[in-house]
Design a protein around this motif. Sequence first.
Motif, mmCIF file in Angstrom:
data_model
loop_
_atom_site.group_PDB
_atom_site.id
_atom_site.type_symbol
_atom_site.label_atom_id
_atom_site.label_comp_id
_atom_site.label_asym_id
_atom_site.label_seq_id
_atom_site.Cartn_x
_atom_site.Cartn_y
_atom_site.Cartn_z
ATOM 1 N N ASP B 205 0.861 -1.187 0.000
ATOM 2 C CA ASP B 205 0.000 0.000 0.000
ATOM 3 C C ASP B 205 0.899 1.240 0.000
ATOM 4 O O ASP B 205 0.892 2.038 0.936
ATOM 5 N N LEU B 206 1.655 1.374 -1.085
ATOM 6 C CA LEU B 206 2.733 2.363 -1.120
ATOM 7 C C LEU B 206 2.237 3.809 -1.083
ATOM 8 O O LEU B 206 2.908 4.691 -0.560
ATOM 9 N N TRP B 223 9.765 -1.187 -11.496
ATOM 10 C CA TRP B 223 9.459 -2.161 -10.439
ATOM 11 C C TRP B 223 7.944 -2.171 -10.218
ATOM 12 O O TRP B 223 7.291 -1.133 -10.274
ATOM 13 N N GLY B 224 7.401 -3.353 -9.949
ATOM 14 C CA GLY B 224 5.961 -3.459 -9.700
ATOM 15 C C GLY B 224 5.187 -3.056 -10.937
ATOM 16 O O GLY B 224 5.540 -3.401 -12.045
ATOM 17 N N SER B 225 4.124 -2.311 -10.725
ATOM 18 C CA SER B 225 3.332 -1.821 -11.843
ATOM 19 C C SER B 225 3.868 -0.426 -12.185
ATOM 20 O O SER B 225 3.659 0.514 -11.429
ATOM 21 N N PRO B 226 4.603 -0.300 -13.294
ATOM 22 C CA PRO B 226 5.427 0.898 -13.506
ATOM 23 C C PRO B 226 4.674 2.231 -13.439
ATOM 24 O O PRO B 226 5.155 3.176 -12.822
ATOM 25 N N VAL B 227 3.516 2.313 -14.071
ATOM 26 C CA VAL B 227 2.817 3.604 -14.098
ATOM 27 C C VAL B 227 2.328 3.959 -12.700
ATOM 28 O O VAL B 227 2.433 5.101 -12.244
ATOM 29 N N ARG B 228 1.829 2.939 -11.996
ATOM 30 C CA ARG B 228 1.374 3.162 -10.625
ATOM 31 C C ARG B 228 2.535 3.669 -9.766
ATOM 32 O O ARG B 228 2.365 4.554 -8.925
ATOM 33 N N MET B 229 3.736 3.105 -9.983
ATOM 34 C CA MET B 229 4.877 3.485 -9.164
ATOM 35 C C MET B 229 5.328 4.920 -9.452
ATOM 36 O O MET B 229 5.701 5.653 -8.547
ATOM 37 N N ILE B 230 5.270 5.311 -10.711
ATOM 38 C CA ILE B 230 5.637 6.699 -11.068
ATOM 39 C C ILE B 230 4.680 7.655 -10.354
ATOM 40 O O ILE B 230 5.074 8.687 -9.801
ATOM 41 N N ILE B 368 2.354 -5.095 8.738
ATOM 42 C CA ILE B 368 1.889 -6.209 7.904
ATOM 43 C C ILE B 368 0.368 -6.234 8.005
ATOM 44 O O ILE B 368 -0.189 -6.299 9.090
ATOM 45 N N GLY B 369 -0.287 -6.163 6.847
ATOM 46 C CA GLY B 369 -1.747 -6.179 6.834
ATOM 47 C C GLY B 369 -2.359 -4.894 7.362
ATOM 48 O O GLY B 369 -3.503 -4.895 7.836
ATOM 49 N N ARG B 370 -1.615 -3.798 7.311
ATOM 50 C CA ARG B 370 -2.114 -2.541 7.851
ATOM 51 C C ARG B 370 -2.030 -1.456 6.773
ATOM 52 O O ARG B 370 -1.181 -1.535 5.892
ATOM 53 N N GLU B 371 -2.855 -0.456 6.896
ATOM 54 C CA GLU B 371 -2.838 0.635 5.915
ATOM 55 C C GLU B 371 -1.419 1.192 5.756
ATOM 56 O O GLU B 371 -0.713 1.417 6.734
ATOM 57 N N GLY B 372 -1.030 1.373 4.514
ATOM 58 C CA GLY B 372 0.320 1.869 4.264
ATOM 59 C C GLY B 372 1.384 0.794 4.370
ATOM 60 O O GLY B 372 2.564 1.097 4.371
ATOM 61 N N GLY B 373 0.967 -0.463 4.504
ATOM 62 C CA GLY B 373 1.928 -1.535 4.729
ATOM 63 C C GLY B 373 1.899 -2.618 3.666
ATOM 64 O O GLY B 373 1.558 -2.381 2.513
ATOM 65 N N VAL B 374 2.258 -3.814 4.118
ATOM 66 C CA VAL B 374 2.382 -4.950 3.207
ATOM 67 C C VAL B 374 1.215 -5.916 3.425
ATOM 68 O O VAL B 374 0.878 -6.234 4.570
ATOM 69 N N PRO B 492 -5.150 -10.158 -14.781
ATOM 70 C CA PRO B 492 -5.032 -9.799 -13.374
ATOM 71 C C PRO B 492 -3.734 -9.016 -13.157
ATOM 72 O O PRO B 492 -2.698 -9.405 -13.655
ATOM 73 N N ALA B 493 -3.842 -7.869 -12.481
ATOM 74 C CA ALA B 493 -2.634 -7.102 -12.177
ATOM 75 C C ALA B 493 -1.933 -7.804 -11.029
ATOM 76 O O ALA B 493 -2.489 -7.942 -9.947
ATOM 77 N N THR B 494 -0.723 -8.268 -11.275
ATOM 78 C CA THR B 494 -0.074 -9.133 -10.290
ATOM 79 C C THR B 494 1.110 -8.475 -9.616
ATOM 80 O O THR B 494 1.748 -9.058 -8.768
ATOM 81 N N ALA B 495 1.449 -7.273 -10.047
ATOM 82 C CA ALA B 495 2.710 -6.706 -9.609
ATOM 83 C C ALA B 495 2.562 -5.797 -8.397
ATOM 84 O O ALA B 495 2.514 -4.587 -8.499
ATOM 85 N N GLY B 496 2.489 -6.405 -7.219
ATOM 86 C CA GLY B 496 2.606 -5.632 -5.992
ATOM 87 C C GLY B 496 1.450 -4.722 -5.642
ATOM 88 O O GLY B 496 1.605 -3.807 -4.850
#
Lengths: 237, 735
Positions: B205-206, B223-230, B368-374, B492-496
């Motif tokens: 939840d970057l 890395w991950g889903s490129p456009v989302r990461m930009i 882990i499993g929290r907003e803003g986390g993994v 399915p979007a699988t990248a992170g």
Amino acid sequence: MSKPDDKTTGISADTDSTEAEVSSAGGIAKGQGDEVGGFVILFFIIGFVASLIIGWVVFPKLLYSQKTQPIDFNHALHLEAVSDGCESCHIFRDDGTFAGVPGNAQCSDCHQEVQGDSPEEKKFVEEYVAKEREVPWLIYSKQPDCVFFSHAAHVKKAKMECVTCHGPIGESTSLKVYEENRLTGYSRDIWGKNIAGVKRETWDRMKMDDCAECHEKAAGKKSSVQTDKEACFVCHK
Amino acid sequence: MKIDRRCFLSLGIGGAAGIALSPLPWKLADDSAIWTQMWPWTPVPADGEVTYVKSACTLCPGGCGISVRKVGNRAVKIEGIEGHPVNDGGICPLGLSGLQLLYGPTRVKSPLKRTGERGEGKWEKISWEEAITEVSKKLGDLRGKGESDSVACISGSDKGTVPALFKRFMSVFGSPNFMRMPSIQDSYEIANNVSMGFIAQSGFDLEKADFVLSFGSGLIEGWGSPVRMIRANSSWRKAGVKVVQVEPRLSNTAAKSDKWIPVNPGTEYALALGLAHVIIRESLYRKDFVQAGALGFIRFRDLILSSYSPESVEKITGVKKETIESLAADFAKSERPIAICGRGQGKAQSSLGELLAVQALNALAGNIGREGGVFAVNDPAYIAWPAYQADETAAAGIKKERIDGAGSVKYGFAKSLTNRFAGAVNSGAPVSLLFVLESNPLYSLPDTKAVKDAFKKIPFIVSFSSFMDDTALNSDIILPNHVYLERYEDVPATAGLSKPVVSLARPVVSPQFNTKHAGDVIILIAKEMGSPVADAFPWDDYQACLEGTAGDKWKILNEEGFSSDPAFTAQVVNTFPGKFDISGGIPDFTILFASVSHEGDPKAYPLFLMPYDSFRIASGYIGDPPFVIKTVEDTVLKGKDILVEINPATAKANGLSAGSYATLKTPKGSARVKINLFEGIMPGLVAMPRGLGHTAYDNYLAGKGINVNELIGTVEDPASGLDAAWGIRANLIKA
């Protein structure tokens, strides 16, 4: 000139030899000059006239090839039959873009079957509608791809008449010969029929200067410092 | 009467004057200008009614929604869909250039059967009936001989209905060998399996994080889903979120981060453990979360406190202990810090130790499993097909050990370990027939020579590639798939992504060539094989299968282009509290947390070669289309020469200068390279981009640069079987 030839000696027999030499020398130059100078002028005139003929008459004939439209369309006849003027067939699509020359989809609303006894219509129905082929119309006003032109902005917003740019084509009963520029591939109508580029009516030419002329009037100023015309990116996006 | 030279001069002058007074020169000048600006051979999109088709991009695992502009039946531009949960109108350079893949010269235009030697490029066009019959017959023979498990499939992805159909085919046929191309996902899956007890992807939840600690991940380099990461990166800038990049090389991500920490390559795990040491020592961790995995935590704490003090970590990583202390405090004191890993674009795996060390930081921060986390994200839930009847052959076949060893006693945590495939085949594991789906293993797997040797041992290779890529060129039969702009497929979007999205790829244009949907082809092959394989495929065709699978979501997928309904896409697993074992339950920490030992003599190979990823070079199944290869800088690729980055100090020590040629030698091979001096790389390292040096595709791509996979090998992580190699020993010799 220390040894004058026979001819000069004869002419100035009773004159002082020095004078004779001088005058005879002048005589030689003058006499030959008249004949050769005439040729020089003649050749200049020949070259001048020939190139004028080439430039004004032969060149345009060579530059443009003559093509006839696949179907000889009668604008006048159709304009009588429709209610909404040019826009009846030359429609604006729902998204505001201009469709240009209508396709079979529009024409076949009426021309699914042959309506009258015109051989051109028969050709259209049989060769194109029935075979589901689009007519390869030659477009007189086609502009290069680097020009962005919005019909909506001019016709809908600025309320310009079609005639202003396209001329009274709606009154024509027959399509004129399409003259294609062999070098650029565009129609002669862009430069204008007059090879010197002389323009009497607004629709005589469709070059950039003609766009700019009207834009300048509408905008009231020259907005591009570089080109002295309206800003480049209005049309060259 | 005499006509002399002057007359002709006069004629010329008269002619020139006449021409000047005619429109000819002015008109010609104008026409020439128009002609040169409008070269008649420059393609110009047709003019006509504009329509848009909503679809999905499949060129990377990012899962972006795309809207393709069409004029008539011609696709003319690809744009991002506004409001799509992954990319919201954005698009990357590769996605933008997709039309060159559709219309470009590298397409396989009909089924092809090899006539010459493998790789020679001699093909015979065959009909689809012949192609399917030939493959089915080969499969039938193998099954009849009881060798069904010697059939393998390497797929680019294992998500979505098409890979699922291939996987189902393999199972009912009697082979356990459905493999997907290696990536950091393998590492995350195994890490989740050991720490939580089930295989799941990780979602991040970057956007909501307030401190990003990246261990070499190319956050803005694909890395991950490129456009989302930009976009996430832009939102961090606006919100003042701190980004710290740990990496031996000043990548674009490092250059744009708030802090760049150069670290000895391969020791990222130790830095993470050093940070954990400080956090535990200073008691900065979230007790409520950590104590839920109490047993694991105590073991972990004891190890960290005894062995990973900042002083000892400084020795391993080269990062100063003060930096470790302050970074640990900054991380732990943030509200929602997040630590991520996966080098570059995450195309390569990382060791389990590195994953667990990084995940431990997230656990200590309680995110882990929290907003803003993994988040742990299950595989998409919507593919639920009825069970099939397995006959004896199938039942016996799927019980056999996989070629790559995944799921065996030794590699029990893994689902797929395709990195081990070539090695296993070369040491005798029998593969009689290989399917290659939406992947280019011969190019993309490390140690190209070993992969080529393995491929030579496989008697029959079936490629489903749409393009004449490196693997297709070396196959025996090509059954070309439609490209993504010609076909229906769930994406399915699988990248992170922490909130999974399933998009629908829809045909934008009708198939341009005599190609067939790979989903249809596998159904046809199954039907040709008869019962019981055929019985597992009750669908008339792929379209029926997809519509049936999507069920009541079909309408929404068609209208919106995507669905983000968790009931449909995938369940995000609630891991809090009490499910996370920070030690991963691994009994022996010494094999888990260890530096990679590299093959080769340090004297003969005093340097290290490391691959790096660039946003401008597509290095997966899809190679760079012409538009994108044009964007590659002169400091990376000059003409056909590849440039490697080295520090000026390394150059001096090796007698090299900028722009000079050198031979780059590794235990796996050697290559002629050009030198690019770069202050931003640690001395002793040589960096080479991934994605160049193709031997296939078109003239825009083939033969440009070197494929770094030819120079690197794999190093097996003893704890997991993952490939732990981050590079290889190397030497640079002045050429």
